[in-house]
Scaffold this motif. Structure first.
Motif, short mmCIF file in Angstrom:
data_model
loop_
_atom_site.label_atom_id
_atom_site.label_comp_id
_atom_site.label_asym_id
_atom_site.label_seq_id
_atom_site.Cartn_x
_atom_site.Cartn_y
_atom_site.Cartn_z
N ARG A 13 -23.75 3.17 -37.76
CA ARG A 13 -23.96 3.00 -36.32
C ARG A 13 -23.70 1.56 -35.89
N ARG A 17 -21.03 0.40 -33.12
CA ARG A 17 -21.32 -0.47 -31.97
C ARG A 17 -20.31 -1.61 -31.87
N ALA A 20 -17.10 -0.29 -30.72
CA ALA A 20 -17.19 0.10 -29.30
C ALA A 20 -17.07 -1.12 -28.40
N ASP A 71 -19.22 8.34 -28.20
CA ASP A 71 -20.25 8.47 -27.17
C ASP A 71 -20.44 7.14 -26.43
N LEU A 72 -20.47 6.04 -27.16
CA LEU A 72 -20.65 4.74 -26.51
C LEU A 72 -19.50 4.42 -25.57
N VAL A 76 -20.08 4.72 -21.53
CA VAL A 76 -19.98 3.53 -20.67
C VAL A 76 -18.97 3.79 -19.55
N ALA A 110 -22.40 -1.74 -23.26
CA ALA A 110 -22.70 -0.83 -24.36
C ALA A 110 -24.20 -0.77 -24.61
N TYR A 113 -25.89 1.17 -21.76
CA TYR A 113 -25.66 2.60 -21.90
C TYR A 113 -26.58 3.18 -22.97
N GLU A 114 -26.69 2.49 -24.08
CA GLU A 114 -27.52 2.99 -25.17
C GLU A 114 -28.99 3.08 -24.73
N ARG A 118 -29.41 6.97 -24.92
CA ARG A 118 -29.67 7.25 -26.34
C ARG A 118 -31.13 6.98 -26.68
N TYR A 130 -27.42 -5.48 -30.37
CA TYR A 130 -26.47 -6.14 -29.45
C TYR A 130 -26.65 -7.65 -29.43
#
Length: 165
Positions: A13, A17, A20, A71-72, A76, A110, A113-114, A118, A130
């Motif tokens: 993951r 990220r 993404a 998905d990310l 977004v 990003a 959005y998460e 999420r 992040y």
């Protein structure tokens, strides 16, 4: 040796990220659609020849979680107006997403959005991931800005979770 150790779900993951953030940056500069960017990354960057042989960072050595990556990027793109509104509300007075450097804007989008979509990922994990990503691109105050903005957004979106110690 060419065999890579098996990456954990968390590592996959993290790699997703990072990819993404790069994809969102490229999408903004190239004006390509999110689906085109996801397709390009899936075909050429995540497991193809392009970029996989470059030893730029650990993310190049880990196979990203492709579903999470898609998905990310697509999330977004689909919710950009809402995401930018949340970021604008969390920035200092007089600042907007338009004034931010493109990579920084991609990181914040990003992460936001998460936080929005999420809920399976704890708020602390999102913020830490992040901020760490920001450290990969910036040496100055940008990681602190990412921390502050995502913390404000997280406390707004996930009030119950933010109150937990």
């Amino acid at each position: 040796m060419t065999d890579k150790p098996k990456a954990s779900a968390a590592q996959r993951r993290s790699a997703a990220r990072f990819a993404a953030i790069q994809a969102l940056y490229q999408a903004e500069l190239s004006q390509l659609s999110a689906s085109d960017i996801v397709r390009e990354y899936s075909d050429f960057r995540l497991d193809g020849e392009g970029g996989r042989d470059l030893d730029v960072s650990n993310e190049d050595l880990i196979d990203p979680d492709r579903g999470f990556f898609a998905d990310l990027v697509q999330g977004v793109a689909a919710r950009m107006v809402d995401i930018d509104a949340l970021i604008n509300g969390a920035l200092e007075k007089g600042w907007t997403t338009k004034r931010l450097e493109t990579v920084l804007r991609s990181i914040l989008r990003a992460g936001t959005y998460e936080l929005m979509a999420r809920e399976d990922v704890p708020m602390r994990v999102v913020i830490t991931e992040y901020v760490d990503a920001a450290h990969s691109f910036f040496d100055e105050n940008e990681p602190k800005l990412v921390n502050a903005v995502l913390d404000r957004i997280g406390k707004n979106l996930r009030a119950g979770e933010a109150g937990q110690n």
